[in-house]
Design a protein around this motif. Structure first.
Motif, PDB file in Angstrom:
ATOM      1  N   ALA A  70       0.851  -1.192   0.000  1.00 47.74           N
ATOM      2  CA  ALA A  70       0.000   0.000   0.000  1.00 47.74           C
ATOM      3  C   ALA A  70       0.883   1.236   0.000  1.00 47.74           C
ATOM      4  CB  ALA A  70      -0.937   0.010   1.212  1.00 47.74           C
ATOM      5  N   SER A 117      -9.862   6.611  -4.399  1.00 48.81           N
ATOM      6  CA  SER A 117      -8.979   6.004  -3.393  1.00 48.81           C
ATOM      7  C   SER A 117      -9.334   4.539  -3.220  1.00 48.81           C
ATOM      8  CB  SER A 117      -9.117   6.741  -2.058  1.00 48.81           C
ATOM      9  OG  SER A 117      -8.705   8.078  -2.179  1.00 48.81           O
ATOM     10  N   SER A 118      -8.369   3.773  -2.738  1.00 47.81           N
ATOM     11  CA  SER A 118      -8.574   2.347  -2.496  1.00 47.81           C
ATOM     12  C   SER A 118      -9.796   2.129  -1.602  1.00 47.81           C
ATOM     13  CB  SER A 118      -7.331   1.750  -1.832  1.00 47.81           C
ATOM     14  OG  SER A 118      -7.627   0.529  -1.191  1.00 47.81           O
ATOM     15  N   TYR A 119     -10.685   1.250  -2.049  1.00 48.90           N
ATOM     16  CA  TYR A 119     -11.886   0.969  -1.254  1.00 48.90           C
ATOM     17  C   TYR A 119     -11.510   0.352   0.084  1.00 48.90           C
ATOM     18  CZ  TYR A 119     -16.295  -1.135   0.204  1.00 48.90           C
ATOM     19  OH  TYR A 119     -17.404  -1.506   0.920  1.00 48.90           O
ATOM     20  N   GLY A 190      -0.062   4.928  -8.459  1.00 47.41           N
ATOM     21  CA  GLY A 190      -0.716   3.771  -7.885  1.00 47.41           C
ATOM     22  C   GLY A 190      -1.628   3.088  -8.882  1.00 47.41           C
ATOM     23  N   HIS A 191      -2.359   3.877  -9.657  1.00 45.97           N
ATOM     24  CA  HIS A 191      -3.267   3.340 -10.671  1.00 45.97           C
ATOM     25  C   HIS A 191      -2.500   2.552 -11.732  1.00 45.97           C
ATOM     26  CE1 HIS A 191      -6.521   3.177 -13.600  1.00 45.97           C
ATOM     27  NE2 HIS A 191      -5.722   3.750 -14.487  1.00 45.97           N
ATOM     28  N   SER A 195      -3.483  -0.953  -9.987  1.00 49.56           N
ATOM     29  CA  SER A 195      -4.348  -0.455  -8.909  1.00 49.56           C
ATOM     30  C   SER A 195      -3.788  -0.773  -7.524  1.00 49.56           C
ATOM     31  CB  SER A 195      -5.769  -1.012  -9.061  1.00 49.56           C
ATOM     32  OG  SER A 195      -6.345  -0.583 -10.279  1.00 49.56           O
ATOM     33  N   PRO A 197      -3.118  -0.354  -3.888  1.00 46.41           N
ATOM     34  CA  PRO A 197      -3.914   0.426  -2.926  1.00 46.41           C
ATOM     35  C   PRO A 197      -3.207   1.713  -2.524  1.00 46.41           C
ATOM     36  CG  PRO A 197      -3.988  -1.893  -2.355  1.00 46.41           C
ATOM     37  CD  PRO A 197      -2.970  -1.757  -3.462  1.00 46.41           C
ATOM     38  N   THR A 198      -3.863   2.827  -2.774  1.00 48.13           N
ATOM     39  CA  THR A 198      -3.278   4.148  -2.532  1.00 48.13           C
ATOM     40  C   THR A 198      -4.336   5.045  -1.897  1.00 48.13           C
ATOM     41  OG1 THR A 198      -1.900   3.873  -4.512  1.00 48.13           O
ATOM     42  CG2 THR A 198      -2.089   6.093  -3.616  1.00 48.13           C
ATOM     43  N   ILE A 199      -3.906   5.875  -0.956  1.00 49.25           N
ATOM     44  CA  ILE A 199      -4.839   6.800  -0.320  1.00 49.25           C
ATOM     45  C   ILE A 199      -4.083   8.036   0.160  1.00 49.25           C
ATOM     46  CG2 ILE A 199      -4.662   5.949   2.059  1.00 49.25           C
ATOM     47  CD1 ILE A 199      -7.789   6.136   2.139  1.00 49.25           C
TER      48      ILE A 199
END
Length: 367
Positions: A70, A117-119, A190-191, A195, A197-199
């Motif tokens: 992450a 953002s990452s769910y 991040g994408h 994908s 996980p990024t926030i």
């Protein structure tokens, strides 16, 4: 491994102050990261510098070097909503890259790009925000609110609510609660990594209304950086371990190596649970710890002293620079070791425990 990125030194310092066992790691592309343990997770903290371009490049390099599970982008932002307060935390539900525009004769037409953002990270953050645990380290009376809202990210440091940029945001991105200059680059990196996980976790340091400089001088930036770091650290503790993720030293407490060094006719008693492997008791001729081990122990102690409020941020930052010099000093360069150690000894003149660890660095360097 989890990567936490920041844009400003005040943000990086706030995160690193929460780590234990801090050491620096220089990656092949030249960037230097602080690596340590955070709630039992191995974390690498990096500084991207300002701007979406620099953030994207440095995020890409961090991902390539550490292969994290992450990525968190942590720091301060300008508030765009009247219901925000200085120090409030804003967790980005999505990041708007707001500079996409086509300019024609009839005016400018927005071509927005948004990164969700990452769910999983957002869900974990929402659960965390319902509890008071992350606020435990805050001064009495401080109770910042956590908001889950979009964040606008571009190349403008907004400090005027009447400017073209402010009007553009209000017209095209009027649900954005905060504005900053890096998260779009981080989110795009991040994408592009399937994908990853990024926030983004930001805290409000000003209101982008002309009062930024005065607010910063009043300490709002440090306060906001601290709040964002505390929430991000608590979020790291909530994240599940990925399969095969290496344990940190905190997680290996059941597999500890304990070394006791004594001299003369001293006695030693060993208190232990189950001992697996050998038990070594060394008398005269025992191996001195090398300089690298001594520097690592001193670095950990300095970080913990700063976190406990025993060292000011200024002393902490200067000490970390000296420790970084010690880690990179060539073997056999006794003069450089001595010079850095003497500076640290003066800096820690009121802390006998740290001075003792500085003496151990000198002994190791001379070995």
């Amino acid at each position: 491994m989890i990567v936490i990125l920041t844009a400003l030194e005040v943000e990086r310092s706030a995160v690193v102050a929460l780590l234990t066992g801090v050491r620096t790691r220089r990656v092949p592309t030249g960037e230097v990261f602080d690596v340590g343990s955070l709630h039992g997770r191995e974390v690498a903290v990096g500084l991207t510098g300002a701007g979406t371009g620099a953030a994207a490049i440095n995020t890409e390099r961090a991902i390539g070097a550490f292969r994290p599970t992450a990525v968190l982008f942590v720091g301060v932002a300008g508030g765009l909503r009247e219901w925000l307060a200085i120090g409030d935390v804003v967790v980005a539900t999505r990041v708007y890259a707001y500079h996409g525009v086509r300019s024609d004769r009839d005016g400018d037409h927005a071509r927005p790009r948004a990164y969700e953002s990452s769910y999983a990270l957002t869900t974990a953050a929402r659960v965390l925000a319902r509890t008071p645990a992350w606020r435990a380290a805050l001064p009495p009376g401080e109770e910042p609110t956590v908001h889950f809202e979009p964040i606008a990210s571009g190349e403008v440091v907004l400090n005027n609510r009447e400017s073209y940029t402010a009007r553009h945001l209000d017209h095209h991105y009027n649900d954005a609660a905060a504005i900053e200059t890096e998260s779009a680059g981080v989110a795009q990196s991040g994408h592009m990594h399937e994908s990853l996980p990024t926030i983004t976790v930001r805290a409000i340091s000003d209101f982008a209304d002309g009062g930024k400089d005065a607010a910063d001088r009043g300490g709002s930036q440090r306060r906001a950086a601290r709040n964002a770091a505390l929430f991000a650290a608590a979020l790291v503790a909530e994240l599940p371990h990925a399969d095969g993720e290496a344990a940190t030293s905190e997680e290996r407490k059941t597999h500890m190596t304990v070394n006791n060094t004594l001299s003369g006719n001293a006695n030693v008693a060993v208190q232990a649970g189950t001992i697996n492997g050998g038990l070594w008791l060394g008398g005269q001729g025992h191996r001195r710890p090398d300089r690298g081990e001594a520097v690592a122990r001193l670095t950990t102690a300095v970080a913990e002293a700063h976190r406990a409020g025993r060292l000011s941020r200024e002393v902490y930052d200067h000490a970390m620079l000296r420790l970084d010099d010690l880690r990179t000093t060539a073997e056999g360069d006794a003069a450089a070791v001595t010079a850095n150690a003497r500076v640290l000894d003066v800096m820690f003149r009121d802390h006998p425990d740290l001075r003792g660890l500085v003496a151990a660095v000198l002994a190791g360097g001379a070995a």
